[in-house]
Write a protein that holds these residues in place. Sequence first.
Motif, short mmCIF file in Angstrom:
data_model
loop_
_atom_site.label_atom_id
_atom_site.label_comp_id
_atom_site.label_asym_id
_atom_site.label_seq_id
_atom_site.Cartn_x
_atom_site.Cartn_y
_atom_site.Cartn_z
N PRO A 62 6.05 26.24 38.96
CA PRO A 62 4.86 27.02 39.02
C PRO A 62 4.61 27.03 40.63
CG PRO A 62 5.05 24.39 38.75
CD PRO A 62 6.19 24.93 38.77
N GLN A 63 3.45 27.22 40.96
CA GLN A 63 3.06 27.05 42.55
C GLN A 63 3.59 26.14 43.17
OE1 GLN A 63 -1.16 28.14 43.10
NE2 GLN A 63 -0.90 30.34 42.52
N ILE A 64 4.14 26.13 44.45
CA ILE A 64 4.62 25.09 45.15
C ILE A 64 3.96 23.62 45.16
CG2 ILE A 64 4.04 25.64 47.41
CD1 ILE A 64 7.09 24.99 48.14
N ASP A 65 2.59 23.91 45.16
CA ASP A 65 1.83 22.63 45.29
C ASP A 65 1.87 21.84 44.06
OD1 ASP A 65 1.08 23.10 47.86
OD2 ASP A 65 -1.06 24.12 47.28
N CYS A 66 2.21 22.44 42.78
CA CYS A 66 2.32 21.59 41.59
C CYS A 66 3.54 21.54 41.23
CB CYS A 66 1.47 22.68 40.54
SG CYS A 66 -0.22 23.05 40.90
N PHE A 67 4.54 21.84 41.90
CA PHE A 67 5.97 21.60 41.57
C PHE A 67 6.52 20.56 41.86
CE2 PHE A 67 10.60 23.34 43.13
CZ PHE A 67 10.98 23.31 41.71
N GLU A 68 6.98 19.72 40.70
CA GLU A 68 7.44 18.43 40.53
C GLU A 68 8.74 18.23 39.69
OE1 GLU A 68 6.37 16.05 42.47
OE2 GLU A 68 4.47 17.06 43.19
N GLU A 69 8.76 19.07 38.76
CA GLU A 69 9.84 18.92 37.85
C GLU A 69 10.87 20.20 37.75
OE1 GLU A 69 7.63 15.98 34.90
OE2 GLU A 69 7.77 18.01 34.59
N ILE A 70 11.90 20.24 37.53
CA ILE A 70 12.82 21.19 37.11
C ILE A 70 13.38 21.41 35.61
CG2 ILE A 70 14.89 22.39 37.75
CD1 ILE A 70 14.52 21.23 40.76
N TYR A 71 13.46 22.46 35.15
CA TYR A 71 13.75 22.46 33.81
C TYR A 71 15.16 23.60 33.79
CZ TYR A 71 9.27 20.45 32.56
OH TYR A 71 8.21 19.58 32.42
N VAL A 72 16.14 23.20 33.17
CA VAL A 72 17.43 23.92 33.12
C VAL A 72 17.85 24.08 31.79
CG1 VAL A 72 19.83 23.91 34.05
CG2 VAL A 72 18.11 22.85 35.51
N ILE A 73 18.43 25.24 31.56
CA ILE A 73 18.89 25.47 30.30
C ILE A 73 20.47 25.62 30.44
CG2 ILE A 73 18.99 27.40 28.42
CD1 ILE A 73 16.12 27.61 28.17
N THR A 74 21.01 25.05 29.45
CA THR A 74 22.65 24.90 29.29
C THR A 74 22.81 25.53 28.12
OG1 THR A 74 22.99 22.73 29.03
CG2 THR A 74 22.76 23.54 31.25
N GLU A 75 24.27 25.73 27.86
CA GLU A 75 24.85 25.73 26.46
C GLU A 75 24.73 24.66 25.66
OE1 GLU A 75 28.93 27.03 24.22
OE2 GLU A 75 28.84 27.38 26.43
N LEU A 76 24.53 24.56 24.52
CA LEU A 76 24.12 23.45 23.46
C LEU A 76 25.36 23.09 22.94
CD1 LEU A 76 22.35 21.18 22.46
CD2 LEU A 76 21.76 22.90 20.36
N MET A 77 26.01 21.86 23.29
CA MET A 77 27.19 21.30 22.48
C MET A 77 26.70 20.43 21.38
SD MET A 77 29.55 23.09 24.03
CE MET A 77 31.22 22.16 24.14
N GLN A 78 27.80 20.43 20.52
CA GLN A 78 27.19 19.44 19.11
C GLN A 78 27.63 18.06 19.21
OE1 GLN A 78 30.15 22.22 16.98
NE2 GLN A 78 28.61 21.65 15.43
N SER A 79 28.36 17.33 20.26
CA SER A 79 28.51 15.87 20.48
C SER A 79 29.05 15.80 21.62
CB SER A 79 29.35 15.34 19.24
OG SER A 79 29.19 13.97 19.31
N ASP A 80 29.85 14.67 21.84
CA ASP A 80 30.48 14.14 23.07
C ASP A 80 31.78 13.44 22.83
OD1 ASP A 80 30.03 11.20 23.38
OD2 ASP A 80 28.04 11.95 23.61
N LEU A 81 32.85 13.30 23.56
CA LEU A 81 33.86 12.82 23.34
C LEU A 81 33.69 11.23 22.87
CD1 LEU A 81 36.77 13.76 23.05
CD2 LEU A 81 37.27 12.99 25.17
N HIS A 82 32.82 10.25 23.35
CA HIS A 82 32.57 9.10 23.02
C HIS A 82 32.33 8.87 21.54
CE1 HIS A 82 31.18 4.96 23.37
NE2 HIS A 82 29.91 5.36 22.65
N LYS A 83 31.35 9.86 21.17
CA LYS A 83 30.87 9.59 19.71
C LYS A 83 32.05 9.96 18.76
CE LYS A 83 26.18 10.93 20.73
NZ LYS A 83 25.14 11.82 20.81
N VAL A 84 33.08 10.85 19.13
CA VAL A 84 34.23 11.15 18.63
C VAL A 84 35.20 10.21 18.30
CG1 VAL A 84 36.15 12.68 18.27
CG2 VAL A 84 34.00 13.65 18.93
N ILE A 85 35.44 9.34 19.62
CA ILE A 85 36.56 8.25 19.54
C ILE A 85 35.91 7.11 18.79
CG2 ILE A 85 37.26 6.47 21.20
CD1 ILE A 85 37.46 8.73 23.33
#
Length: 460
Positions: free
Chosen positions: A157-180
């Motif tokens: 948003p305009q810089i005066d209202c800028f407090e958070e950042i939203y980033v989109i990345t590829e979606l993966m199904q799980s992580d190695l800890h859950k697999v182990i």
Amino acid sequence: MAFHGAGRQTVCGDLFPGSDLGHKFFCVGSSCGGPSAGLGAAPGLTGPSAPAGTPRHPTALGGGAGGGAAVPQPYSNPASEVPSPAEMEPDRPIGYGAFGVVWSVTDPRDGRKVALKKMPNVFQNLVSCKRVFRELRMLCFFKHDNVLSALDILQPPQIDCFEEIYVITELMQSDLHKVIVSPQPLTTDHIKVFLYQILRGLKYLHSAGILHRDIKPGNLLVNSNCLLKICDFGLARVEEPDPSRHMTQEVVTQYYRAPEVLMGCRHYGSAIDVWSVGCIFAELLGRRILFQAQSPIQQLDLITDLLGTPPLSALASACEGARAHILRGPHKPPSLSVLYMLSDGATHEAVHLLCRMLVFDPAKRISGGDALSHPYLDEGRLRYHTCMCRCCYSVAGGRVYTRDFEPAAERPFSHSYENSLLSVWQGKELIHRFITEHQQGKRVPLCINPQSAAFKTFIR
């Protein structure tokens, strides 16, 4: 056990249930009634070229000139995988961390399933501002199949209202800890292809001069076809060439923390990431954490129980307290033979590579690039490049292999911008400008729907 493309059984089978993804979180344009927030297009994800000289080619490991039968890519362009209405389930959180929350969402522009990471409280102080800006720039810098990168950044948003950042990345199904920790069987084939991808991604990061500083199973995202990506760069930083410059010891989850960090070393390098990978390798073999202690001192004791009392040369950079603790204790001989008891998969080749990673002295520890040349990983390389990677491809006559299996970064990651970050407001201006310029000339803007029940939960 074979690695296949879409429509065939993968090496892991159906490791994970289908992702619960929704389409109500976003709306295109400004029809949602809230302020318009645009998204940029996804950059290409093909790996950069790098100098030749990688380890043995798959054709030298038993494959034909074409590398075998033509196999569909296991993850053809996700943008073309538009989910059916039955798959459109409510948006949901998939992970929480110290520096943000991640939600699974569906981009309504193309039906692509993606992950949305919220970075809150960015501008609380200058340290936070620098950390977030560094992570954001890294996510936009990465171009490697085994390293998670940014597909989009929500326009601010305009810089005066800028407090958070939203980033989109590829979606993966799980992580190695859950697999182990799951009942899913892990064969030697699984372990080799997972370890190969971890080291392949790590070589890329280190060639860019980046230390991850928090390699652990939970930060290794995986799909059911066994594709793996290194994620979470909240603690990452550029390698410090000046040994007189002090670096923080508040890095790496304790179970995967290298001995030099446990001993209070004020300067360290990429070897700390290799130690973490060694711990993960042992965990994949034994399905349990290798060094699971209640405190850093006990962690160090467990390491010396296995590796033996280190020589004085390995203690040169240790703090006085850590050095005194080791020297006043009884001398311990190495007991590396117990590594053969991790599982049936702990073969001579596996234990040899593991012992090269779990070396007390970081100067004598194998590098990520050299570890990729170990014969234990030959089969993992063959399987990955036969049908999992995007750098090789299939034609009617067989498989066409890339000339560089483990590419380095095209250039080092630059952090010179941090020198000009002297105040929070200045940091806010730089980040705002960076995101705005990153979005120029990109796709139709995408807005978060502020009336969505999911969004109201997300912003809490």
